[in-house]
Design an enzyme around this catalytic site. Structure first.
Site, short mmCIF file in Angstrom:
data_model
loop_
_atom_site.label_atom_id
_atom_site.label_comp_id
_atom_site.label_asym_id
_atom_site.label_seq_id
_atom_site.Cartn_x
_atom_site.Cartn_y
_atom_site.Cartn_z
N HIS A 26 38.61 24.70 0.48
CA HIS A 26 39.23 25.72 -0.39
C HIS A 26 38.31 26.04 -1.57
CE1 HIS A 26 43.50 24.60 1.15
NE2 HIS A 26 43.09 25.72 1.74
N GLU B 94 40.27 34.74 -2.50
CA GLU B 94 39.13 34.14 -1.79
C GLU B 94 38.26 35.20 -1.12
OE1 GLU B 94 42.30 31.71 -0.03
OE2 GLU B 94 40.78 30.16 0.18
N ASN C 201 37.09 36.43 8.41
CA ASN C 201 37.42 35.03 8.61
C ASN C 201 37.78 34.91 10.10
OD1 ASN C 201 38.38 32.44 8.61
ND2 ASN C 201 39.98 32.78 7.08
N ARG D 121 49.35 20.57 9.16
CA ARG D 121 48.42 19.42 9.10
C ARG D 121 49.07 18.28 8.32
NH1 ARG D 121 43.45 22.62 6.73
NH2 ARG D 121 44.63 24.52 7.12
N ARG E 84 33.59 33.99 5.90
CA ARG E 84 34.07 32.69 5.45
C ARG E 84 33.61 31.67 6.48
NH1 ARG E 84 40.07 31.31 3.38
NH2 ARG E 84 39.62 29.19 2.74
#
Ligand code: ADP
Length: 393
Positions: free
Chosen positions: A179, A378, A9, A240, A91
Site C-alpha cells: 500500500h 493511489e 492495475n 485475506r 501499479r
C-alpha cells in the site's frame, strides 16, 4: 485532443484503469473504470469525472488481456475521453530490494521484475503481463512501473526482520510492506491537511479497503508497517487472513493434508471478513447483517486495528495524529467510531457529528489525539510519477 496518462492495475481476470489529463502537473481525472471477466465474459465499464457511466460494453467472448488492453486504449481515444494516451503508469506490487522509486520499463527492467514473481505470485505476474502486452501492441508508448513496496524502503532493518536465520534475510525473506502508493500520497498531502508540524511528527495511517494495512511514519517516512513479506500479513482483510501463527500452516499441510494451492486459496481468498462471517467480504453487507458471525467478524476487525495501533504507538514512542483512509476508512462511520471508542486509551475523543458526516477532522476539539479522514488517491500518484519521470527525460 489532449494528452493523457493511462494508469493500469492488471489482475488475473480484471484490469482496473484511470485516465488523467496529462497536459499539466495537476493531472485532473478524465475517467476511470475496469475491464472485468477477462477470459470469460469480459465487460468494459468506464465512468467520467462526475462518476456518471460513460461506457458499458460487452467485449467479445473469451476476450484475453491483449484484447482488453486494446479496448482500453481505444476508449482513451473516443469522443468521451477525447484524448491521446502518451504514457502508461502501472501499479506493480513488488519492487523488492531492486526498485525503491518508479522506473521506466524496458526489457532489462522487466527481466529483473520477473525475479520477484515468487514473492507475489498472485499479483506480480499479472502486473508484468500487462506491461508486456502493451509493449508489444504499442512499442513506442513509454511505460512506467510504480511499486507498492517502494515507500517502505525507509523501514529500518529492525522493522524488516522476522525471527528467522539471518541467511534467509539475506535471501530476501524480510518485511517489504505494501500500500506504499497510498502512504506516499498521504505523506505528501498531510502537511496541507493536518498541518506541517503534526505531519512531521509521529503519524499512523490506517488504510482500510479490501486490503487493510497500517503504516507508522515519522517525518513522512515509513518506519513501521503491518504488511510483511507478502500482502497477507498484519490485519484481517476482505478475504485475506492477516497475521497467523506459522504453526497453523504446518498443521494444515501435515494434519489436514491440504495442498499448498489449497492453503494459498484459503489464506488469500477465503479468510478475513468473508471467512469469519461466512457472509461477505464487504463491510457494508456485514454492518447491515444481524448475524452473530457478521458481528464477530467486525468485532475482530476493530479489535485487531486497536491492538496494532497500540503496538505501533509504542514503536513510534507516542503518536501525534491518526488518519483513516480507503473504502472503509473513508466511508464507514460506524467502524471508525468503534475503533476510536476502543482507542480511548490513546486520548481519542470522537466528534460524533463530524464522524457521521465524514468531515476531515473527526476528533473533538478537546481530543488529545487528533483523528482525520483523508481520501487516498493511489492511481493519481501513479499518474504523477509517470508524468514526472517523462518530464525529466
Ligand atoms: P480496494 O482495496 O479494492 O481498493 P476499497 O478501498 O474500495 O478497496 O474498499 C473496499 C471496502 O470498503 C469494502 O469492504 C467496502 O465494503 C468498504 N466500503 C465502501 N464504502 C463503504 C461504506 N459506505 N460503508 C462501509 N464500508 C464501505
Amino acid at each position: 485532443m489532449k494528452d493523457s496518462i493511462l494508469v493500469l492495475n492488471s489482475g488475473s481476470s480484471s484490469i482496473k484503469f484511470a485516465l488523467y489529463d496529462g497536459d499539466g502537473p495537476g493531472l485532473p481525472i478524465i475517467g476511470y473504470g475496469q475491464v472485468s471477466g477477462i477470459g470469460t465474459t469480459a465487460r468494459l465499464q468506464a465512468f467520467g469525472r462526475d462518476n456518471a457511466a460513460v461506457v458499458d460494453l460487452q467485449l467479445q467472448k473469451g476476450c484475453n488481456h491483449a484484447q482488453a488492453m486494446l479496448a482500453l486504449v481505444d476508449w482513451g481515444r473516443t469522443r468521451e475521453a477525447s484524448s491521446s494516451v502518451i504514457a502508461v503508469g502501472h501499479r506493480v506490487v513488488h519492487g523488492g530490494e531492486l526498485f525503491d522509486t518508479p522506473v521506466q520499463v524496458n526489457k532489462q527492467v522487466l527481466d529483473q521484475l520477473d525475479t520477484l514473481n515468487p514473492l507475489a505470485p498472485l499479483h506480480q505476474p499479472h502486473n508484468l503481463e500487462g506491461i508486456r502486452i502493451l509493449a508489444k501492441l504499442l512499442p513506442n508508448l513509454p511505460q512506467v512501473a510504480c511499486f507498492d513496496t517502494a515507500f517502505h524502503s525507509t523501514l529500518p532493518k529492525l522493522a524488516r526482520q522476522f525471527g528467522l536465520p539471518s541467511d534467509l534475510y539475506e535471501r530476501g525473506i524480510r518485511r517489504y510492506g505494501f500500500h506504499g502508493l497510498s502512504y506516499e500520497y498521504m505523506a505528501e498531502t498531510l502537511p496541507g491537511v493536518i498541518g506541517a508540524e503534526a505531519a512531521a511528527g509521529r503519524v499512523i495511517v490506517a488504510h482500510m479497503g479490501n486490503g487493510v494495512s497500517m503504516c507508522g511514519m515519522i517525518e513522512g517516512r515509513s518506519v513501521v508497517t503491518t504488511m510483511g513479506f507478502t500482502a497477507l500479513d498484519g490485519l484481517p482483510m476482505g478475504t485475506r487472513c492477516g497475521d497467523l501463527d506459522p504453526g497453523i500452516i504446518l498443521y494444515l499441510l501435515n494434519e489436514l493434508e491440504m495442498s499448498s494451492a489449497q492453503i494459498a486459496e484459503l489464506l488469500y481468498e477465503q479468510s478475513g471478513l468473508l471467512g469469519m462471517s461466512g457472509i461477505s467480504s464487504d463491510m457494508r453487507v456485514l454492518l447491515q447483517s444481524n448475524a452473530t458471525s457478521a458481528r464477530e467478524a467486525i468485532n475482530f476487525f476493530v479489535y485487531r486495528i486497536n491492538r496494532e495501533l497500540g503496538a505501533m504507538t509504542a514503536t513510534l514512542g507516542g503518536l501525534d495524529a491518526l488518519v483513516f483512509t480507503a473504502g472503509i476508512g473513508e466511508h464507514s462511520a460506524p467502524v471508525r467510531r468503534r475503533i476510536c471508542e476502543l482507542a480511548a486509551w490513546a486520548g481519542i475523543k470522537l466528534d460524533t457529528r463530524a464522524n457521521e458526516s465524514h468531515t476531515l477532522r473527526i476528533s473533538a476539539a478537546d481530543s488529545t489525539l487528533p483523528v482525520w479522514v483523508v481520501p487516498t488517491r493511489e492511481e493519481w500518484m501513479i499518474a504523477r510519477h509517470t508524468y514526472r519521470l517523462l518530464s525529466s527525460h
